[in-house]
Design an enzyme around this catalytic site. Structure first.
Site, PDB file in Angstrom:
ATOM      1  N   GLY A 126       0.112   5.438  -4.408  1.00  0.00           N
ATOM      2  CA  GLY A 126      -0.472   6.724  -4.809  1.00  0.00           C
ATOM      3  C   GLY A 126       0.129   7.875  -4.021  1.00  0.00           C
ATOM      4  O   GLY A 126       0.520   8.909  -4.587  1.00  0.00           O
ATOM      5  N   ARG A 143       1.709  -5.038   6.108  1.00  0.00           N
ATOM      6  CA  ARG A 143       1.019  -3.987   5.334  1.00  0.00           C
ATOM      7  C   ARG A 143       1.842  -2.713   5.448  1.00  0.00           C
ATOM      8  O   ARG A 143       2.216  -2.295   6.545  1.00  0.00           O
ATOM      9  CB  ARG A 143      -0.398  -3.733   5.836  1.00  0.00           C
ATOM     10  CG  ARG A 143      -1.101  -2.673   4.986  1.00  0.00           C
ATOM     11  CD  ARG A 143      -2.583  -2.568   5.208  1.00  0.00           C
ATOM     12  NE  ARG A 143      -3.176  -1.672   4.207  1.00  0.00           N
ATOM     13  CZ  ARG A 143      -4.416  -1.708   3.794  1.00  0.00           C
ATOM     14  NH1 ARG A 143      -5.251  -2.600   4.282  1.00  0.00           N
ATOM     15  NH2 ARG A 143      -4.852  -0.857   2.881  1.00  0.00           N
ATOM     16  N   TRP A 179       2.994   7.919  -2.473  1.00  0.00           N
ATOM     17  CA  TRP A 179       4.416   8.057  -2.831  1.00  0.00           C
ATOM     18  C   TRP A 179       4.549   8.955  -4.061  1.00  0.00           C
ATOM     19  O   TRP A 179       5.393   9.853  -4.114  1.00  0.00           O
ATOM     20  CB  TRP A 179       5.002   6.676  -3.132  1.00  0.00           C
ATOM     21  CG  TRP A 179       6.454   6.652  -3.478  1.00  0.00           C
ATOM     22  CD1 TRP A 179       7.504   6.488  -2.628  1.00  0.00           C
ATOM     23  CD2 TRP A 179       7.023   6.804  -4.801  1.00  0.00           C
ATOM     24  NE1 TRP A 179       8.692   6.525  -3.326  1.00  0.00           N
ATOM     25  CE2 TRP A 179       8.426   6.720  -4.657  1.00  0.00           C
ATOM     26  CE3 TRP A 179       6.490   7.006  -6.070  1.00  0.00           C
ATOM     27  CZ2 TRP A 179       9.295   6.822  -5.740  1.00  0.00           C
ATOM     28  CZ3 TRP A 179       7.363   7.113  -7.156  1.00  0.00           C
ATOM     29  CH2 TRP A 179       8.745   7.027  -6.982  1.00  0.00           C
ATOM     30  N   SER A 186      -8.501  -5.191   4.547  1.00  0.00           N
ATOM     31  CA  SER A 186      -9.028  -4.834   3.225  1.00  0.00           C
ATOM     32  C   SER A 186      -9.391  -6.050   2.371  1.00  0.00           C
ATOM     33  O   SER A 186      -8.987  -6.144   1.208  1.00  0.00           O
ATOM     34  CB  SER A 186      -8.034  -3.944   2.465  1.00  0.00           C
ATOM     35  OG  SER A 186      -7.788  -2.769   3.191  1.00  0.00           O
ATOM     36  N   THR A 246     -10.608  -6.997  -5.714  1.00  0.00           N
ATOM     37  CA  THR A 246     -11.911  -6.904  -6.385  1.00  0.00           C
ATOM     38  C   THR A 246     -12.496  -5.497  -6.223  1.00  0.00           C
ATOM     39  O   THR A 246     -13.381  -5.107  -6.978  1.00  0.00           O
ATOM     40  CB  THR A 246     -12.894  -7.947  -5.806  1.00  0.00           C
ATOM     41  OG1 THR A 246     -12.825  -7.914  -4.372  1.00  0.00           O
ATOM     42  CG2 THR A 246     -12.572  -9.351  -6.271  1.00  0.00           C
ATOM     43  N   ASP A 290       0.831  -1.206   0.000  1.00  0.00           N
ATOM     44  CA  ASP A 290       0.000   0.000   0.000  1.00  0.00           C
ATOM     45  C   ASP A 290       0.870   1.263   0.000  1.00  0.00           C
ATOM     46  O   ASP A 290       1.981   1.251   0.535  1.00  0.00           O
ATOM     47  CB  ASP A 290      -0.910  -0.037   1.242  1.00  0.00           C
ATOM     48  CG  ASP A 290      -2.089   0.909   1.111  1.00  0.00           C
ATOM     49  OD1 ASP A 290      -2.291   1.491   0.018  1.00  0.00           O
ATOM     50  OD2 ASP A 290      -2.807   1.077   2.110  1.00  0.00           O
ATOM     51  N   GLY A 291       0.325   2.335  -0.587  1.00  0.00           N
ATOM     52  CA  GLY A 291       0.990   3.631  -0.514  1.00  0.00           C
ATOM     53  C   GLY A 291       1.603   4.102  -1.818  1.00  0.00           C
ATOM     54  O   GLY A 291       2.295   5.125  -1.841  1.00  0.00           O
ATOM     55  N   HIS A 328       2.770   3.127  -8.892  1.00  0.00           N
ATOM     56  CA  HIS A 328       2.571   1.698  -9.188  1.00  0.00           C
ATOM     57  C   HIS A 328       3.772   1.117  -9.929  1.00  0.00           C
ATOM     58  O   HIS A 328       4.194   0.002  -9.688  1.00  0.00           O
ATOM     59  CB  HIS A 328       1.287   1.489 -10.005  1.00  0.00           C
ATOM     60  CG  HIS A 328       0.048   1.921  -9.277  1.00  0.00           C
ATOM     61  ND1 HIS A 328      -0.194   1.575  -7.976  1.00  0.00           N
ATOM     62  CD2 HIS A 328      -1.019   2.662  -9.678  1.00  0.00           C
ATOM     63  CE1 HIS A 328      -1.359   2.090  -7.589  1.00  0.00           C
ATOM     64  NE2 HIS A 328      -1.868   2.753  -8.600  1.00  0.00           N
ATOM     65  N   LEU A 333      11.060 -20.471  -4.250  1.00  0.00           N
ATOM     66  CA  LEU A 333      10.001 -19.601  -3.725  1.00  0.00           C
ATOM     67  C   LEU A 333       8.750 -19.651  -4.598  1.00  0.00           C
ATOM     68  O   LEU A 333       8.848 -19.574  -5.826  1.00  0.00           O
ATOM     69  CB  LEU A 333      10.513 -18.151  -3.677  1.00  0.00           C
ATOM     70  CG  LEU A 333       9.477 -17.112  -3.248  1.00  0.00           C
ATOM     71  CD1 LEU A 333       9.255 -17.146  -1.737  1.00  0.00           C
ATOM     72  CD2 LEU A 333       9.881 -15.708  -3.692  1.00  0.00           C
TER      73      LEU A 333
HETATM   74  C1  FPP Z   1      -2.054   0.213  -3.309  1.00  0.00           C
HETATM   75  O1  FPP Z   1      -1.545   1.518  -3.264  1.00  0.00           O
HETATM   76  C2  FPP Z   1      -1.494  -0.475  -4.449  1.00  0.00           C
HETATM   77  C3  FPP Z   1      -2.234  -1.084  -5.448  1.00  0.00           C
HETATM   78  C4  FPP Z   1      -3.686  -1.097  -5.456  1.00  0.00           C
HETATM   79  C5  FPP Z   1      -1.584  -1.714  -6.600  1.00  0.00           C
HETATM   80  C6  FPP Z   1      -0.397  -2.505  -6.215  1.00  0.00           C
HETATM   81  C7  FPP Z   1       0.332  -2.913  -7.421  1.00  0.00           C
HETATM   82  C8  FPP Z   1       1.658  -2.984  -7.504  1.00  0.00           C
HETATM   83  C9  FPP Z   1       2.584  -2.676  -6.403  1.00  0.00           C
HETATM   84  C10 FPP Z   1       2.283  -3.442  -8.756  1.00  0.00           C
HETATM   85  C11 FPP Z   1       1.701  -4.720  -9.235  1.00  0.00           C
HETATM   86  C12 FPP Z   1       2.647  -5.423 -10.077  1.00  0.00           C
HETATM   87  C13 FPP Z   1       2.517  -6.677 -10.507  1.00  0.00           C
HETATM   88  C14 FPP Z   1       3.657  -7.319 -11.159  1.00  0.00           C
HETATM   89  C15 FPP Z   1       1.283  -7.447 -10.383  1.00  0.00           C
HETATM   90  P1  FPP Z   1      -2.545   2.733  -3.467  1.00  0.00           P
HETATM   91  O2  FPP Z   1      -2.617   3.053  -4.906  1.00  0.00           O
HETATM   92  O3  FPP Z   1      -3.863   2.426  -2.820  1.00  0.00           O
HETATM   93  O4  FPP Z   1      -1.808   3.850  -2.674  1.00  0.00           O
HETATM   94  P2  FPP Z   1      -2.463   5.060  -1.843  1.00  0.00           P
HETATM   95  O5  FPP Z   1      -3.195   4.430  -0.691  1.00  0.00           O
HETATM   96  O6  FPP Z   1      -1.273   5.854  -1.409  1.00  0.00           O
HETATM   97  O7  FPP Z   1      -3.378   5.791  -2.780  1.00  0.00           O
END
Ligand code: FPP
Length: 253
Positions: free
Chosen positions: A36, A201, A38, A209, A79, A33-34, A50, A144
């Site tokens: 966005g 997390r 960042w 979540s 989902t 998480d985080g 992302h 792994l």
């Molecule tokens: C949550 O942060 C992150 C996600 C919903 C997407 C996570 C995806 C990746 C890290 C990359 C996936 C890569 C592969 C290879 C499958 P957020 O967007 O909710 O952050 P915020 O809470 O700061 O808005």
């Protein structure tokens, strides 16, 4: 597997509760998480977070593998994430292909096996194809298990499992009296996997979540304020080290 990390201490006779190599969590799950925030902190669009987050995955997969973790389950797309703007959803769902394009050879070298949990049926063809290719390429690897939760939601998983249980009862393939926790678990996406021992997390949020609700009944939780794109091998090792100090009682004493 190498066990060269300094925190994997060998048990001394005098140190009753000193963590040993056996205390390495077999299954680690991460809510990444985080991304966005960042990006926002840097004046960048959310998708930049992302993208950066995607690159962190390969470092943590390597750290997990080096540490003796057997399964690493990553919450990549829930989902509920369909509620995001189309462009962001589209970007996230292209990341598996990009990730595998860049890192599959490296994962192969490290004997990593790719798996997924979640309902893949409704994902774009390019996502499904990339994932199917990676699964096929890595199916004989026995290092792994890198398990991506894609279009995953625990409530959907449990409800879907319940429907299939009822269908099997209707079809006389299953007697209701035979149903117990262990049998029910076989109807979940995680059939065959051990429950997560440790769930991490990032970003300061402290909730599940809709992630692995059934499977995390006795999981140890570890939270950090660090945003996922800033997460690294050292922080991962801190989480493992912290886990090694804990005493799991599973309701006993
Ligand atoms: C949550 O942060 C992150 C996600 C919903 C997407 C996570 C995806 C990746 C890290 C990359 C996936 C890569 C592969 C290879 C499958 P957020 O967007 O909710 O952050 P915020 O809470 O700061 O808005």
């Amino acid at each position: 597997m190498s066990f060269k990390l300094p925190f994997f201490k060998t048990k001394q006779k005098s140190e009753k509760d000193t963590p040993t190599i056996e205390h390495v969590p077999r299954h680690v799950a991460i809510i990444m998480d985080g991304n966005g925030r960042w990006a926002k902190n840097r004046g960048l669009p959310r998708i930049a977070g992302h993208k950066e987050g995607m690159d962190v995955i390969k470092d943590i997969a390597k750290a997990a593998s080096d540490s003796g973790v057997e399964i690493l389950t990553l919450y990549a797309f829930s989902t509920e994430n369909w509620k995001r703007p189309n462009a962001e959803v589209d970007f996230i769902l292209r990341l598996p292909k990009e990730f595998l394009h860049h890192y599959l050879p490296d994962l192969m070298r490290h004997n990593v096996k790719i798996e997924t949990i979640g309902n893949l049926d409704v994902l774009p063809e390019h996502t499904k194809e990339a994932v199917a290719y990676a699964k096929a390429q890595t199916e004989n690897n026995d290092g792994l298990l890198l398990n991506f939760a894609l279009n995953y939601g625990s409530r959907f998983e449990i409800m879907d499992a319940m429907k299939r249980v009822m269908q099997d009862v209707d079809a006389l393939k299953l007697s209701i009296d035979a149903l117990d926790e262990s049998l029910f678990s076989k109807y979940l996406y995680t059939d065959g996997l051990t429950d997560p021992d440790l769930l991490i997390r990032t970003s300061g949020e402290q909730r599940l979540s809709n992630f692995l609700l059934w499977q995390s009944a006795y999981t140890e939780f570890w939270f950090t304020d660090v945003l996922w794109p800033d997460f690294n091998e050292d922080i991962f090792k801190n989480a493992l080290h912290d886990y090694q100090q804990r005493k799991r009682r599973y309701g006993g004493i």
